[in-house]
Scaffold this motif. Structure first.
Motif, PDB file in Angstrom:
ATOM      1  N   ALA A  82      25.307  55.311  45.140  1.00  0.00           N
ATOM      2  CA  ALA A  82      25.302  54.346  46.075  1.00  0.00           C
ATOM      3  C   ALA A  82      25.535  54.936  47.515  1.00  0.00           C
ATOM      4  O   ALA A  82      24.961  54.328  48.795  1.00  0.00           O
ATOM      5  N   ASP A 110      25.768  53.023  39.799  1.00  0.00           N
ATOM      6  CA  ASP A 110      27.152  53.160  40.551  1.00  0.00           C
ATOM      7  C   ASP A 110      28.136  51.774  39.845  1.00  0.00           C
ATOM      8  O   ASP A 110      27.570  50.791  39.767  1.00  0.00           O
ATOM      9  N   ASN A 145      29.759  50.187  42.306  1.00  0.00           N
ATOM     10  CA  ASN A 145      29.723  49.315  43.427  1.00  0.00           C
ATOM     11  C   ASN A 145      28.333  48.760  43.506  1.00  0.00           C
ATOM     12  O   ASN A 145      27.252  49.454  43.779  1.00  0.00           O
ATOM     13  N   GLU A 146      28.106  47.611  42.926  1.00  0.00           N
ATOM     14  CA  GLU A 146      26.815  46.944  42.480  1.00  0.00           C
ATOM     15  C   GLU A 146      26.206  46.646  43.835  1.00  0.00           C
ATOM     16  O   GLU A 146      24.823  46.868  43.921  1.00  0.00           O
ATOM     17  N   GLU A 147      26.928  45.970  44.858  1.00  0.00           N
ATOM     18  CA  GLU A 147      26.326  45.608  46.162  1.00  0.00           C
ATOM     19  C   GLU A 147      25.545  46.681  46.808  1.00  0.00           C
ATOM     20  O   GLU A 147      24.376  46.657  47.244  1.00  0.00           O
ATOM     21  N   ALA A 148      26.471  47.830  46.993  1.00  0.00           N
ATOM     22  CA  ALA A 148      25.813  49.130  47.550  1.00  0.00           C
ATOM     23  C   ALA A 148      24.984  49.731  47.056  1.00  0.00           C
ATOM     24  O   ALA A 148      24.026  50.464  47.575  1.00  0.00           O
ATOM     25  N   ALA A 204      24.268  49.395  37.068  1.00  0.00           N
ATOM     26  CA  ALA A 204      25.467  49.210  37.040  1.00  0.00           C
ATOM     27  C   ALA A 204      26.158  50.140  36.233  1.00  0.00           C
ATOM     28  O   ALA A 204      25.483  50.300  34.954  1.00  0.00           O
ATOM     29  N   ASP A 212      29.951  51.833  34.992  1.00  0.00           N
ATOM     30  CA  ASP A 212      31.437  52.478  35.155  1.00  0.00           C
ATOM     31  C   ASP A 212      31.488  53.532  34.408  1.00  0.00           C
ATOM     32  O   ASP A 212      31.354  53.691  33.203  1.00  0.00           O
TER      33      ASP A 212
END
Length: 266
Positions: A16, A38, A40-43, A62, A64
């Motif tokens: 991201a 990533d 950080n799903e939004e980024a 997505a 982890d």
């Protein structure tokens, strides 16, 4: 010169931002397709959308990296979205600085989980996807991102250094297993020098905070003075090296540690 990655389909963890995003750009510049993975799903979604604006194939999944089930989902989604998988770049990592006398066990566990377990699970699921009979099944390449901290002793980063040394050793074992079992997957490590991105800048701040250097500038100057080329690395320096290892130009390069550090770690 841009490495030819025509037909490459690569998942990049920690994609991201920072080095991960720059690596994704290098893959696309070479004609490949990329899945940005990533936590950080939004980024991550924004980064993939921005990369795809020019007609490139870039998707977000997505992930982890410390969670086995998350890896299974992400690798399946990447294979489906890209129409296969020929490479995985295990780039996601964290750094938390501590002096030994103040070492925080929780911080060290977090570093080891993200940097070591995260990379090991990335190798696991890359093998499962790219080996014969896997969901992609045509072989490929894994590039694990370690650090010059795996090759030198620099104060204040014991846990990080240990984790990146472990990443380098994981690479050697993975390359040996892949060869012995006929997976057709090359596995290599890249050890970047200090890059003045967000992580590198924070490291310099931490060196002053820990009392190891009188100022941020002194900390950076110490790194430069240890580097025969006399400068810090750039994200392009590192990303271009990763792209080369992903390419067919590196077809007989396997189980190696490629230091892109201006000879700091020699």
């Amino acid at each position: 010169m841009t490495s030819d990655l025509t037909g490459a389909r690569v998942l990049v963890t920690g994609g991201a931002g920072g080095l991960g995003l720059r690596t994704a750009r290098a893959i696309l510049a070479g004609g490949g397709a990329v899945a940005i993975a990533d936590i950080n799903e939004e980024a991550g979604a924004e980064a993939a959308a921005a990369l795809a604006q020019d007609g490139a194939t870039a998707v977000f999944v997505a992930l982890d990296v410390t969670d086995d089930a998350s890896w299974e989902r992400a690798s399946t989604e990447a294979v489906d979205a890209l129409g296969g998988l020929t490479g995985v770049v295990n780039n996601a990592g964290i750094e938390i600085s501590d002096l030994f006398v103040d070492l925080n066990p929780d911080s060290m566990r977090k570093i080891l989980e993200v940097n070591v377990l995260g990379t090991a699970l990335g190798i696991k699921h890359a093998f499962r996807a790219m080996r014969p009979g896997g969901s992609a099944g045509s072989g490929g390449v894994i590039v694990n991102i370690a650090s010059v901290a795996a090759t030198i002793a620099f104060p204040g980063i014991a846990a990080y250094s240990a984790s990146k040394s472990a990443v380098d050793r994981l690479t050697k074992v993975a390359a040996a297993e892949s060869g012995r079992l006929g997976y057709g997957v090359r596995v290599n490590t890249v050890c970047p020098g200090l890059v003045p991105n967000a992580m590198g800048a924070q490291l310099a701040v931490d060196m002053e905070r820990l009392g190891l250097f009188p100022s941020v500038d002194d900390a950076v100057g110490a790194v430069v003075s240890l580097t025969p080329l006399g400068r810090l690395a750039t994200e392009d320096d590192i990303a271009n090296g990763v792209a080369f290892l992903l390419s067919e130009d590196a077809a007989f390069i396997n189980g190696v540690t490629l230091s892109i550090d201006g000879a700091m770690g020699m």
